[in-house]
Design an enzyme around this catalytic site. Structure first.
Site, short mmCIF file in Angstrom:
data_model
loop_
_atom_site.label_atom_id
_atom_site.label_comp_id
_atom_site.label_asym_id
_atom_site.label_seq_id
_atom_site.Cartn_x
_atom_site.Cartn_y
_atom_site.Cartn_z
N ASN A 13 0.86 -1.18 0.00
CA ASN A 13 0.00 0.00 0.00
C ASN A 13 0.90 1.23 0.00
O ASN A 13 1.52 1.54 1.01
CB ASN A 13 -0.89 -0.03 1.25
CG ASN A 13 -1.67 1.26 1.43
OD1 ASN A 13 -1.84 2.03 0.48
ND2 ASN A 13 -2.14 1.52 2.64
N TRP A 14 0.94 1.92 -1.12
CA TRP A 14 1.84 3.07 -1.23
C TRP A 14 1.29 4.34 -0.60
O TRP A 14 1.97 5.35 -0.53
CB TRP A 14 2.16 3.34 -2.71
CG TRP A 14 3.13 2.37 -3.30
CD1 TRP A 14 3.73 1.30 -2.69
CD2 TRP A 14 3.64 2.39 -4.64
NE1 TRP A 14 4.57 0.66 -3.56
CE2 TRP A 14 4.53 1.30 -4.77
CE3 TRP A 14 3.42 3.20 -5.74
CZ2 TRP A 14 5.21 1.02 -5.96
CZ3 TRP A 14 4.08 2.92 -6.93
CH2 TRP A 14 4.97 1.85 -7.03
N HIS A 99 -9.32 1.16 4.97
CA HIS A 99 -8.03 1.28 5.66
C HIS A 99 -8.22 2.20 6.87
O HIS A 99 -9.01 3.15 6.81
CB HIS A 99 -7.00 1.85 4.69
CG HIS A 99 -5.60 1.82 5.24
ND1 HIS A 99 -5.14 2.75 6.14
CD2 HIS A 99 -4.58 0.94 5.05
CE1 HIS A 99 -3.88 2.46 6.46
NE2 HIS A 99 -3.52 1.36 5.82
N GLU A 101 -6.58 4.58 7.95
CA GLU A 101 -6.38 6.01 7.68
C GLU A 101 -7.63 6.62 7.03
O GLU A 101 -7.95 7.78 7.24
CB GLU A 101 -5.14 6.20 6.79
CG GLU A 101 -3.87 5.96 7.59
CD GLU A 101 -2.69 5.47 6.78
OE1 GLU A 101 -2.71 5.56 5.55
OE2 GLU A 101 -1.74 4.97 7.42
N GLU A 171 -5.31 -5.20 10.54
CA GLU A 171 -4.28 -4.19 10.72
C GLU A 171 -4.51 -3.47 12.05
O GLU A 171 -5.29 -2.49 12.11
CB GLU A 171 -4.33 -3.17 9.58
CG GLU A 171 -4.08 -3.76 8.22
CD GLU A 171 -3.43 -2.74 7.30
OE1 GLU A 171 -2.35 -3.03 6.78
OE2 GLU A 171 -3.98 -1.65 7.13
N SER A 217 3.58 -2.45 10.17
CA SER A 217 5.04 -2.46 10.29
C SER A 217 5.68 -3.78 9.88
O SER A 217 6.61 -4.26 10.52
CB SER A 217 5.46 -2.05 11.71
OG SER A 217 5.05 -0.72 11.97
N GLY A 238 2.87 -1.28 4.23
CA GLY A 238 2.87 0.14 3.89
C GLY A 238 4.28 0.63 3.58
O GLY A 238 4.80 0.41 2.49
N GLY A 239 4.91 1.24 4.57
CA GLY A 239 6.21 1.89 4.38
C GLY A 239 7.25 1.04 3.65
O GLY A 239 7.93 1.52 2.74
#
Ligand code: PEP
Length: 255
Positions: A13-14, A99, A101, A171, A217, A238-239
């Site tokens: 997920n960018w 998500h 966010e 998540e 993470s 993600g990151g």
């Protein structure tokens, strides 16, 4: 059912990162690093504007492209929104829905998550529906309660046929972008709980076939430990999915 029967999915997920040029640069490094990977489905979710560049770069590869959100209506006066038809035409095969966010900053609710999931399925997209508790929920022993509410209000409202085409991502919000990962055992415990909810709502067969990804993470140095848990059917990253080499080493966790 044994783990090998559920095909794993490793999805990146960018979020709001990468231009089209950066997307092309990512794929030119990433594609050769994962082209021989057969043990899992590989998915990348760029921002909307980079989807065409990602689709072009992933053509004839083993990588599928996902969107990060959608609107449930086919078209209309919804400024700033994107429909399923637009995503399918652009070449998306997956879409991330709900998500944390989006729930936290953009007003996604159980109701909109359910509408988005149904719309995605009707368009032939595979939804990756995210659920997970905040730290205060975990610390007050409400993890199951929150995950159940999110399951019941989203995937739990689908028909059995629709449900068979959904992926769930567990998540825990406290683990997203914080460097704080759930232990493999903590994640597996919640996955088991979600699978049990699926068995109660639908059937043992659909629950056994359900793929539940873990997100929070995930990094090259913890993916192996997480994937050692039978309950974990892949990862939403993600990151660490922004760097081609780092995401490739997550994808290639078996080697
Ligand atoms: C995510 O964005 O879904 C996520 C899990 O992020 P990170 O891997 O950076 O925690």
């Amino acid at each position: 059912m044994s783990q090998t029967k559920r095909r794993r999915v490793i999805a990146g997920n960018w979020k709001m990162f990468k231009t089209q040029a950066e997307t092309r640069a990512f794929f030119s490094t990433f594609v050769p690093l994962v082209s021989a990977s057969r043990h899992c489905s590989i998915v990348v979710a760029p921002p909307f504007t980079a989807i065409p560049a990602a689709v072009a770069a992933a053509k004839n590869t083993n990588i599928a492209i996902s969107a990060q959100n959608l609107h449930w209506e086919k078209e209309g006066a919804f400024t700033g929104e994107i429909s399923t038809g637009m995503l399918v035409e652009a070449g998306c095969r997956y879409v991330i829905i709900g998500h944390s966010e989006r729930r936290q900053f953009f007003g996604d609710t159980e109701e909109t998550v359910a509408k988005k999931t149904k719309a995605a399925l009707a368009a032939g997209l595979t939804p990756v529906v995210c659920v997970g508790e905040h730290l205060s929920h975990r610390e007050s022993g409400q993890t199951h309660k929150i995950c159940k509410a999110q399951f019941d209000g989203g995937p739990g409202l689908l028909t059995p046929d629709e449900f068979s085409r959904v992926l769930i991502a567990y998540e825990p919000v406290w683990a997203i972008g914080t460097g704080r990962t759930a232990t493999p055992e903590m994640a597996a415990e919640v996955h088991k709980f979600l699978r049990q909810l699926a068995a109660e709502k639908f059937s043992a067969k659909l629950a056994e076939a359900l793929r539940i990804l873990y997100g929070g993470s995930v990094k090259p140095d913890n993916i192996k430990g997480l994937m050692a848990q039978e309950e974990l059917d892949g990862a939403l990253v993600g990151g660490a999915s922004l760097d081609a080499k780092s995401f490739a080493s997550i994808v290639n966790f078996t080697s």
